[in-house]
Enzyme design. Structure first.
Site, mmCIF file in Angstrom:
data_model
loop_
_atom_site.group_PDB
_atom_site.id
_atom_site.type_symbol
_atom_site.label_atom_id
_atom_site.label_comp_id
_atom_site.label_asym_id
_atom_site.label_seq_id
_atom_site.Cartn_x
_atom_site.Cartn_y
_atom_site.Cartn_z
ATOM 1 N N ALA A 304 0.762 -1.395 0.137
ATOM 2 C CA ALA A 304 -0.060 -0.090 -0.018
ATOM 3 C C ALA A 304 0.877 1.419 -0.030
ATOM 4 O O ALA A 304 0.327 2.388 -0.286
ATOM 5 C CB ALA A 304 -0.780 0.072 1.218
ATOM 6 N N PRO A 306 3.134 4.343 -0.807
ATOM 7 C CA PRO A 306 2.750 5.590 0.441
ATOM 8 C C PRO A 306 1.224 5.668 0.481
ATOM 9 O O PRO A 306 0.909 6.645 1.089
ATOM 10 C CB PRO A 306 3.419 6.811 -0.170
ATOM 11 C CG PRO A 306 3.319 6.802 -1.590
ATOM 12 C CD PRO A 306 3.515 5.114 -1.881
ATOM 13 N N GLY A 307 0.357 5.141 -0.281
ATOM 14 C CA GLY A 307 -1.136 5.199 0.039
ATOM 15 C C GLY A 307 -1.928 5.830 -1.180
ATOM 16 O O GLY A 307 -3.012 5.999 -1.146
ATOM 17 N N GLY A 308 -1.104 6.179 -2.402
ATOM 18 C CA GLY A 308 -1.795 6.937 -3.363
ATOM 19 C C GLY A 308 -3.024 6.030 -3.908
ATOM 20 O O GLY A 308 -4.057 6.332 -3.944
ATOM 21 N N GLU A 328 1.237 -2.674 4.350
ATOM 22 C CA GLU A 328 2.614 -2.247 4.079
ATOM 23 C C GLU A 328 3.533 -2.980 5.048
ATOM 24 O O GLU A 328 3.252 -3.005 6.390
ATOM 25 C CB GLU A 328 2.435 -0.758 4.385
ATOM 26 C CG GLU A 328 3.878 0.102 4.152
ATOM 27 C CD GLU A 328 4.504 -0.366 2.919
ATOM 28 O OE1 GLU A 328 5.846 -0.790 2.943
ATOM 29 O OE2 GLU A 328 3.881 -0.278 1.875
ATOM 30 N N CYS A 432 5.192 0.062 -12.192
ATOM 31 C CA CYS A 432 5.684 1.470 -12.754
ATOM 32 C C CYS A 432 6.737 0.912 -13.457
ATOM 33 O O CYS A 432 7.711 1.901 -13.351
ATOM 34 C CB CYS A 432 5.528 2.477 -11.711
ATOM 35 S SG CYS A 432 5.866 4.111 -12.509
#
Length: 500
Positions: A304, A306-308, A328, A432
C-alpha cells in the site's frame, strides 16, 4: 591530459560567441563571490541525491530552507531536475571540455559543472551569467581553488551550441550507445525500453526506432502535476474551481498547470492528492471489474505505501459497500498510509464500512488469510523505469542487477495475492515499469504453477473521462500505458481471476 588553461585570451567585451550571448571579461576572482540562493538550492539537491536522497521528496524542504520565493523556486526546480535528467549528456560534454574523465573530477565540483552545463545548453540563461554564477557557486561550495578550473571548463562548454556538442559527443550511426548519450539514459535502460516496446506490441522492427526516440524524449520532458479527486470526498469540479484543468484521461483526474498543489484546500485536507493518471486508472480498473456476487466484500491493497492507490481504491470500496485492508511491510510507511487515508477511513466509518491499515509482510498474507478477499491489488515494488519523468535520478541509480533482486519478491507477492483472493475474485498485478522482466515474465512464471487462475482482458476497463476505452493499450490481455502515448507513467496492469 592537462586541464583547460584558464589563461587563454578572451574575446573583447560585447563580442558574441557561438551561442549569441556576451562573454564575460571578468576573471574568476572578480566574479560572483557567493552562490545565488536558487543555484545553491539546486546544488544542494544534487549533493543529496548523490548521497541517496529522492529528489522529489527532498527538494521541497531544500526550497523552504533556502527561503526561495515562487520565481526562484521555479528556476531552481528547472535547473536541478533538468540537470539530473540530462546528466549523461552533460558528463560527455564536460569530459571533452575538461580533457579528463568525470571520475577524476571531485564529485562536488562535477555537480557544479553539470549545473553550469545545463544553464548553457538547456536553459535560456545568458552565457556570461551562467559562467559568473557557476564560478561563484564553485567558490562557495568548493573553495577558490576550484573556481579557475570551473571557469576554464565553462568557457570551453560555451564555445559550442547544444547541437554542436551533440555532433561532437554522440557516436555516429544511431546505435544504442548513441541514443544513450543523446537522450541521457544509461545504455542498459535504452536496450530495456526497446525490448519493452517490442514485447508489448507497441512497436515492430520497422517502427521501434522512432517509437524509442519518442519514449526517451518523453522521459526528458517534465511531467505535468496530476491531481486525483478521491470519490466521495472531492470532485473534479472542486479542483477545477481551485485552478486546475479537468483531465481527459482519468474520470477522477485534473491537471495543475501553475501554482502549488498544497494551496488547494482539497489537497491539504487529503480529500484529493497528487497522483499520476495512470495510477488512478489501474486502481479504478480493479474496482470496476465484475466479480461473482458471492465473493467477500473485502478488498486488499497488498503493497500500500505510500497510499496513493489505496486512496482511490478505498474510496471506491466504500461506494461499492466493501471494506479495504491496506498492507505495508514498513512501519514508517504504514504510518504514512494511515495519514494519507485518514479522510477515507472517516468516510468508511460514516458508511458503516472499514478501511484498515496493517503493518505486515505481503508475502505472508495469502497463507495467513486464504480466500479472504474479493479483490486484491499488487502494486509490486519495481525499478520504476516507467516514472523517469518524475524521478530523473532513478535512471542513474538503478542497475540491471535490481531486476534480479526484485524478481523473486514480485513473484512471491503475486502468489500471495492469488492465495488471498477467493474463488471468483480478482487480482490486479501492476508495476510502474514496462520492463518484461517485471511484467509479463512475472505473471507467466507464477501462472505456470497454477491451474486455478485465468487471465482477464483488462483493456475494456481502462476508460477515459468521457467513458471511452483508452486507445493503444497493447495487444492484451494486459494493459501497458506509455508516457509518449497516453501522457501517463508507463504503468503495466494484468487482471487475473481465481477460478472455482
Amino acid at each position: 591530459m592537462p586541464a583547460p588553461d584558464s589563461s587563454q585570451p578572451r574575446r573583447p567585451h560585447g563580442r558574441s560567441g557561438p551561442r549569441g550571448s556576451q562573454r564575460s571579461l571578468q576573471r574568476p576572482s572578480e566574479r560572483a563571490k557567493h552562490a545565488e540562493p536558487a543555484r545553491l538550492a539546486a546544488y544542494t539537491l544534487l549533493r543529496a541525491v548523490d548521497e541517496g536522497a529522492y529528489a522529489n521528496l527532498e527538494f521541497p524542504a531544500i526550497i523552504r530552507r533556502h527561503r526561495l520565493d515562487s520565481r526562484d523556486a521555479a528556476f531552481a526546480t528547472e535547473l536541478a531536475f533538468g540537470t539530473l535528467r540530462m546528466q549523461g549528456f552533460y558528463d560527455a560534454v564536460i569530459e571533452r571540455a575538461a580533457s579528463r574523465p568525470t571520475a577524476k573530477i571531485d564529485s562536488g565540483v562535477l555537480d557544479v559543472l553539470r549545473l553550469g552545463a545545463h544553464q548553457l545548453l538547456g536553459m535560456r540563461v545568458p552565457s556570461h551569467a551562467a559562467a559568473d554564477q557557476t564560478v561563484g557557486l564553485a567558490r562557495t561550495v568548493s573553495g577558490a581553488g576550484a573556481s579557475g578550473f570551473v571557469n576554464a571548463v565553462m568557457r570551453r562548454v560555451s564555445e559550442r551550441t547544444r547541437d554542436e556538442w551533440l555532433t561532437e559527443v554522440v557516436p555516429e550511426g544511431g546505435s544504442t550507445a548513441a541514443l544513450a548519450v543523446e537522450y541521457s539514459h544509461p545504455e542498459w535502460v535504452v536496450t530495456a525500453m526497446r525490448g519493452a516496446l517490442l514485447a508489448g506490441g507497441r512497436a515492430n522492427a520497422d517502427t521501434v526506432d522512432g517509437e524509442l526516440r519518442e519514449l526517451l524524449d518523453s522521459d526528458n520532458t517534465p511531467a505535468k502535476v496530476s491531481l486525483v479527486a478521491r470519490p466521495g470526498l472531492a470532485t473534479v469540479e472542486e479542483l477545477v474551481d481551485a485552478g486546475a484543468t479537468a483531465s481527459t484521461t482519468s474520470p477522477f483526474g485534473a491537471v495543475l498547470e501553475h501554482g502549488e498543489p498544497g494551496a488547494i484546500a482539497a489537497i491539504r485536507d487529503r480529500r484529493a492528492a497528487v497522483q499520476d493518471e495512470g495510477s488512478q486508472l489501474l486502481a479504478a480498473a480493479l474496482a470496476m471489474a465484475p466479480v461473482d456476487d458471492d465473493v467477500p466484500k473485502r478488498w486488499l491493497d497488498l503493497c500500500a505505501g505510500p497510499g496513493g492507490k489505496s486512496g482511490v481504491l478505498g474510496a471506491l470500496a466504500v461506494e461499492a459497500g466493501a471494506d479495504l485492508v491496506a498492507v505495508e511491510i514498513s512501519e514508517h510507511r504504514a504510518d504514512l498510509v494511515r495519514s494519507t487515508l485518514e479522510p477515507v477511513i472517516s468516510l468508511a466509518d460514516a458508511a458503516g464500512r472499514r478501511v484498515d491499515v496493517r503493518t505486515a509482510d505481503g508475502r505472508e498474507v495469502g497463507e495467513a488469510e486464504p480466500a479472504a478477499y474479493g479483490r486484491v491489488l499488487v502494486d509490486a515494488p519495481c525499478t520504476g523505469l516507467g516514472a523517469l519523468r518524475r524521478r530523473p535520478e532513478a535512471r542513474w541509480r538503478r542497475q540491471p542487477s535490481d531486476l534480479v533482486q526484485l524478481g523473486p519478491l514480485q513473484r512471491d507477492l503475486l502468489r500471495s495475492a492469488l492465495d488471498a483472493v477467493a474463488p471468483g475474485g480478482l487480482v490486479g498485478y501492476a508495476t510502474c515499469s514496462p520492463h518484461p522482466a517485471e511484467t509479463t515474465f512475472v505473471v507467466r512464471d507464477v501462472l505456470k504453477r497454477r491451474d486455478d487462475v485465468e487471465v482477464v482482458d483488462a483493456r475494456e476497463l481502462f476508460r477515459d473521462a468521457s467513458g471511452a476505452v483508452l486507445h493503444d493499450l497493447g495487444d492484451g490481455p494486459g494493459v501497458q500505458l506509455w508516457p509518449h502515448v497516453h501522457g501517463t507513467d508507463a504503468m503495466f496492469f494484468t487482471l487475473l481471476r481465481k477460478t472455482r
